[in-house]
Design a protein around this motif. Structure first.
Motif, PDB file in Angstrom:
ATOM      1  N   VAL A  32       0.868  -1.183   0.000  1.00  0.00           N
ATOM      2  CA  VAL A  32       0.000   0.000   0.000  1.00  0.00           C
ATOM      3  C   VAL A  32       0.901   1.228   0.000  1.00  0.00           C
ATOM      4  CG1 VAL A  32      -1.758   1.286   1.268  1.00  0.00           C
ATOM      5  CG2 VAL A  32      -1.835  -1.218   1.230  1.00  0.00           C
ATOM      6  N   VAL A  33       0.693   2.103  -0.990  1.00  0.00           N
ATOM      7  CA  VAL A  33       1.521   3.304  -1.123  1.00  0.00           C
ATOM      8  C   VAL A  33       0.611   4.519  -1.301  1.00  0.00           C
ATOM      9  CG1 VAL A  33       3.330   4.447  -2.454  1.00  0.00           C
ATOM     10  CG2 VAL A  33       3.345   1.963  -2.249  1.00  0.00           C
ATOM     11  N   GLY A  34       0.636   5.400  -0.325  1.00  0.00           N
ATOM     12  CA  GLY A  34      -0.119   6.643  -0.423  1.00  0.00           C
ATOM     13  C   GLY A  34       0.600   7.626  -1.335  1.00  0.00           C
ATOM     14  N   ASP A  35      -0.171   8.428  -2.032  1.00  0.00           N
ATOM     15  CA  ASP A  35       0.430   9.403  -2.960  1.00  0.00           C
ATOM     16  C   ASP A  35       1.297  10.439  -2.245  1.00  0.00           C
ATOM     17  OD1 ASP A  35      -0.757   8.060  -5.005  1.00  0.00           O
ATOM     18  OD2 ASP A  35      -2.213   9.629  -5.490  1.00  0.00           O
ATOM     19  N   TYR A  36       1.053  10.661  -0.946  1.00  0.00           N
ATOM     20  CA  TYR A  36       1.864  11.609  -0.166  1.00  0.00           C
ATOM     21  C   TYR A  36       2.848  10.886   0.751  1.00  0.00           C
ATOM     22  CZ  TYR A  36      -0.997  15.651  -1.537  1.00  0.00           C
ATOM     23  OH  TYR A  36      -1.629  16.660  -2.236  1.00  0.00           O
ATOM     24  N   SER A  37       3.137   9.623   0.460  1.00  0.00           N
ATOM     25  CA  SER A  37       4.051   8.853   1.308  1.00  0.00           C
ATOM     26  C   SER A  37       5.511   9.239   1.090  1.00  0.00           C
ATOM     27  CB  SER A  37       3.891   7.357   1.033  1.00  0.00           C
ATOM     28  OG  SER A  37       4.365   7.038  -0.274  1.00  0.00           O
ATOM     29  N   GLY A  38       5.777   9.870  -0.033  1.00  0.00           N
ATOM     30  CA  GLY A  38       7.157  10.210  -0.359  1.00  0.00           C
ATOM     31  C   GLY A  38       7.803   9.182  -1.271  1.00  0.00           C
ATOM     32  N   TYR A  39       7.070   8.118  -1.609  1.00  0.00           N
ATOM     33  CA  TYR A  39       7.592   7.088  -2.506  1.00  0.00           C
ATOM     34  C   TYR A  39       6.755   7.055  -3.784  1.00  0.00           C
ATOM     35  CZ  TYR A  39      10.135   5.560   1.595  1.00  0.00           C
ATOM     36  OH  TYR A  39      10.952   5.521   2.686  1.00  0.00           O
ATOM     37  N   ILE A  64       0.571  -3.059  -6.163  1.00  0.00           N
ATOM     38  CA  ILE A  64       0.642  -1.814  -5.402  1.00  0.00           C
ATOM     39  C   ILE A  64      -0.732  -1.151  -5.404  1.00  0.00           C
ATOM     40  CG2 ILE A  64       1.667   0.477  -5.227  1.00  0.00           C
ATOM     41  CD1 ILE A  64       4.204  -0.647  -6.462  1.00  0.00           C
ATOM     42  N   GLU A  65      -1.259  -0.989  -4.203  1.00  0.00           N
ATOM     43  CA  GLU A  65      -2.538  -0.296  -4.025  1.00  0.00           C
ATOM     44  C   GLU A  65      -2.222   1.153  -3.679  1.00  0.00           C
ATOM     45  OE1 GLU A  65      -5.134  -2.245  -1.187  1.00  0.00           O
ATOM     46  OE2 GLU A  65      -5.917  -0.302  -0.580  1.00  0.00           O
ATOM     47  N   ARG A  66      -2.559   2.061  -4.547  1.00  0.00           N
ATOM     48  CA  ARG A  66      -2.286   3.483  -4.308  1.00  0.00           C
ATOM     49  C   ARG A  66      -3.438   4.114  -3.533  1.00  0.00           C
ATOM     50  NH1 ARG A  66      -1.068   6.481  -9.506  1.00  0.00           N
ATOM     51  NH2 ARG A  66      -0.850   8.135  -7.983  1.00  0.00           N
ATOM     52  N   VAL A  67      -3.089   5.027  -2.653  1.00  0.00           N
ATOM     53  CA  VAL A  67      -4.099   5.718  -1.848  1.00  0.00           C
ATOM     54  C   VAL A  67      -4.006   7.213  -2.132  1.00  0.00           C
ATOM     55  CG1 VAL A  67      -4.942   6.181   0.476  1.00  0.00           C
ATOM     56  CG2 VAL A  67      -3.890   3.970  -0.040  1.00  0.00           C
ATOM     57  N   GLU A  68      -5.097   7.774  -2.611  1.00  0.00           N
ATOM     58  CA  GLU A  68      -5.138   9.213  -2.893  1.00  0.00           C
ATOM     59  C   GLU A  68      -5.360   9.993  -1.605  1.00  0.00           C
ATOM     60  OE1 GLU A  68      -8.210   9.860  -5.756  1.00  0.00           O
ATOM     61  OE2 GLU A  68      -6.926   9.271  -7.423  1.00  0.00           O
ATOM     62  N   PRO A  98      -5.949  18.975   6.093  1.00  0.00           N
ATOM     63  CA  PRO A  98      -5.207  17.748   5.741  1.00  0.00           C
ATOM     64  C   PRO A  98      -5.470  16.612   6.728  1.00  0.00           C
ATOM     65  CG  PRO A  98      -3.764  19.665   5.732  1.00  0.00           C
ATOM     66  CD  PRO A  98      -5.065  20.100   6.328  1.00  0.00           C
ATOM     67  N   THR A  99      -5.417  15.400   6.219  1.00  0.00           N
ATOM     68  CA  THR A  99      -5.534  14.197   7.051  1.00  0.00           C
ATOM     69  C   THR A  99      -4.307  13.329   6.782  1.00  0.00           C
ATOM     70  OG1 THR A  99      -6.635  12.877   5.349  1.00  0.00           O
ATOM     71  CG2 THR A  99      -8.055  14.224   6.776  1.00  0.00           C
ATOM     72  N   GLU A 100      -4.245  12.199   7.408  1.00  0.00           N
ATOM     73  CA  GLU A 100      -3.135  11.274   7.161  1.00  0.00           C
ATOM     74  C   GLU A 100      -3.445  10.339   5.997  1.00  0.00           C
ATOM     75  OE1 GLU A 100      -1.837   9.389  10.725  1.00  0.00           O
ATOM     76  OE2 GLU A 100      -1.400  11.288  11.699  1.00  0.00           O
ATOM     77  N   ILE A 101      -4.635  10.445   5.447  1.00  0.00           N
ATOM     78  CA  ILE A 101      -5.010   9.600   4.311  1.00  0.00           C
ATOM     79  C   ILE A 101      -4.163  10.001   3.106  1.00  0.00           C
ATOM     80  CG2 ILE A 101      -6.871   8.943   2.725  1.00  0.00           C
ATOM     81  CD1 ILE A 101      -8.823   9.549   5.047  1.00  0.00           C
ATOM     82  N   GLY A 102      -3.440   9.042   2.569  1.00  0.00           N
ATOM     83  CA  GLY A 102      -2.550   9.296   1.433  1.00  0.00           C
ATOM     84  C   GLY A 102      -1.085   9.246   1.830  1.00  0.00           C
TER      85      GLY A 102
END
Length: 112
Positions: A32-39, A64-68, A98-102
């Motif tokens: 799982v990789v969030g778009d704001y994870s830095g990766y 890879i499951e991307r999270v917006e 902002p939230t931690e989602i992503g």
């Protein structure tokens, strides 16, 4: 560029998991990789193919499951995807925060 060491670590973790479960092969890794994870997901995929070549992950499928990222409205509390140049809630026009989602980044599962 910092995706190389994290991808290498994903493979190491998968190998440790396989060894712990007496498996000779990794079939699938779900990440799982969030778009704001830095990766960057596409860079992880690229490095995975190169690094896994000489490991028990060589035949593994990397999913890879991307999270917006989402904002949370401070007025109505609903979560929403931010539009460019705006923090306005599409439901009530309140201000989104902002939230931690992503920001997620983790191995969801490994299939041996």
């Amino acid at each position: 560029m910092h995706e190389y060491p994290i991808t290498k670590r994903i493979i190491e973790i998968s190998e440790e998991f396989a060894k712990k479960n007496n498996a000779d092969d990794i079939k699938q890794i779900n990440l799982v990789v969030g778009d704001y994870s830095g990766y960057v997901a596409s860079s992880i995929e690229l490095y995975f193919d190169l690094i896994a070549e000489d490991s028990i992950c060589k035949n593994a499928v990397l999913n890879i499951e991307r999270v917006e990222p989402k904002l949370k409205c401070s007025d109505c509390g609903k979560l929403f995807k931010r539009k460019p140049f705006s923090f306005a809630c599409p439901y009530c026009q309140g201000e989104g925060r902002p939230t931690e989602i992503g920001q997620e980044f983790y191995i969801k599962s490994i299939e041996v």
